[in-house]
Design an enzyme around this catalytic site. Structure first.
Site, mmCIF file in Angstrom:
data_model
loop_
_atom_site.group_PDB
_atom_site.id
_atom_site.type_symbol
_atom_site.label_atom_id
_atom_site.label_comp_id
_atom_site.label_asym_id
_atom_site.label_seq_id
_atom_site.Cartn_x
_atom_site.Cartn_y
_atom_site.Cartn_z
ATOM 1 N N CYS A 1 0.837 -1.207 0.000
ATOM 2 C CA CYS A 1 0.000 0.000 0.000
ATOM 3 C C CYS A 1 0.873 1.258 0.000
ATOM 4 O O CYS A 1 0.555 2.252 -0.657
ATOM 5 C CB CYS A 1 -0.906 0.036 1.233
ATOM 6 S SG CYS A 1 -2.029 -1.359 1.332
HETATM 7 C C1 BEZ Z 1 0.569 -4.633 1.839
HETATM 8 O O1 BEZ Z 1 0.076 -3.564 1.534
HETATM 9 O O2 BEZ Z 1 1.773 -4.836 1.733
HETATM 10 C C2 BEZ Z 1 -0.289 -5.742 2.355
HETATM 11 C C3 BEZ Z 1 -1.419 -5.492 3.086
HETATM 12 C C4 BEZ Z 1 -2.182 -6.534 3.579
HETATM 13 C C5 BEZ Z 1 -1.789 -7.841 3.319
HETATM 14 C C6 BEZ Z 1 -0.661 -8.096 2.553
HETATM 15 C C7 BEZ Z 1 0.108 -7.046 2.068
#
Ligand code: BEZ
Length: 211
Positions: A45
């Site tokens: 994210c």
């Molecule tokens: C991420 O944004 O890296 C992420 C968020 C939730 C689960 C897996 C990855």
């Protein structure tokens, strides 16, 4: 009931990092991209929001406003934005909804319980100036989105909103397009004065009409 293409994008009022937003009012006559993120302070994210910040002008040139959703609170978003700016070399310059009560996530069906009961999936909704949903995409939390693809698909949506054409596989702005099946052969010369090729009765191409 879940949302479908052509439905009116549900309206809402939400707290964001840039103040309270009423979605439809905020969109005005623009196109919009509403996209969700599983959670703050997560790696993928962080890269996605950094990428969006760096591409905000590219979206703005296409008259598209971007609005992110994450189910954490405003304080968390504000702290996270500092990290995004620091690590991605950007300035986050678009609002992020603090969707703690999952109101927006619920309206747009962004929580898929069999994937995760609490976090949103990576949804993308492209909304037209008529407030109708033009495109929906769903990615799992583990896969970051391709923001060049989002710009590409906006080019296609904006073109096909104004001309009786469709865009073929892997099409990019500037390339030939497909004439809509509803257009009769005899009407093509007037509608597409740049010329056309008839490869099959159902497969007719023409140079991009707005270029
Ligand atoms: C991420 O944004 O890296 C992420 C968020 C939730 C689960 C897996 C990855």
């Amino acid at each position: 009931m879940s949302l479908r293409l052509g439905d009116t994008a549900p309206d809402f009022t939400a707290e964001t990092t840039e103040g309270t937003i009423n979605f439809h009012e905020w969109l005005g006559d623009s196109w919009g991209m509403l996209f969700s993120h599983p959670a703050d302070y997560t790696p993928v994210c962080t890269t996605e929001l950094g990428r969006t910040a760096k591409m905000k002008d590219d979206f703005a040139k296409k008259n598209v406003k971007v609005l992110a959703v994450s189910v954490d609170d405003l304080e968390s978003h504000k702290g996270w934005i500092n990290d995004i700016n620091e690590t991605q070399g950007c300035t986050v310059n678009f609002p992020i909804i603090a969707d703690e009560d999952k109101k927006v996530a619920g309206l747009y069906d962004m929580i898929h319980p069999n994937a995760d009961n609490n976090l949103t999936v990576r949804s993308v909704f492209i909304i037209g100036p008529d407030k109708k949903i033009k495109l929906m995409l769903t990615y799992p939390a583990s896969t970051g989105r391709n923001f060049n693809e989002l710009l590409r698909v906006i080019d296609s949506l904006q073109l096909t909103a104004n001309y009786s054409v469709a865009t073929p596989a892997d099409w990019k702005d500037g390339e030939d397009v497909v004439i809509a099946p509803a257009i009769a052969d005899e009407d093509i010369p007037e509608k597409f004065p740049k010329g056309h090729k008839k490869i099959k009765p159902y497969l007719r191409t023409t140079p991009q009409p707005n270029r």
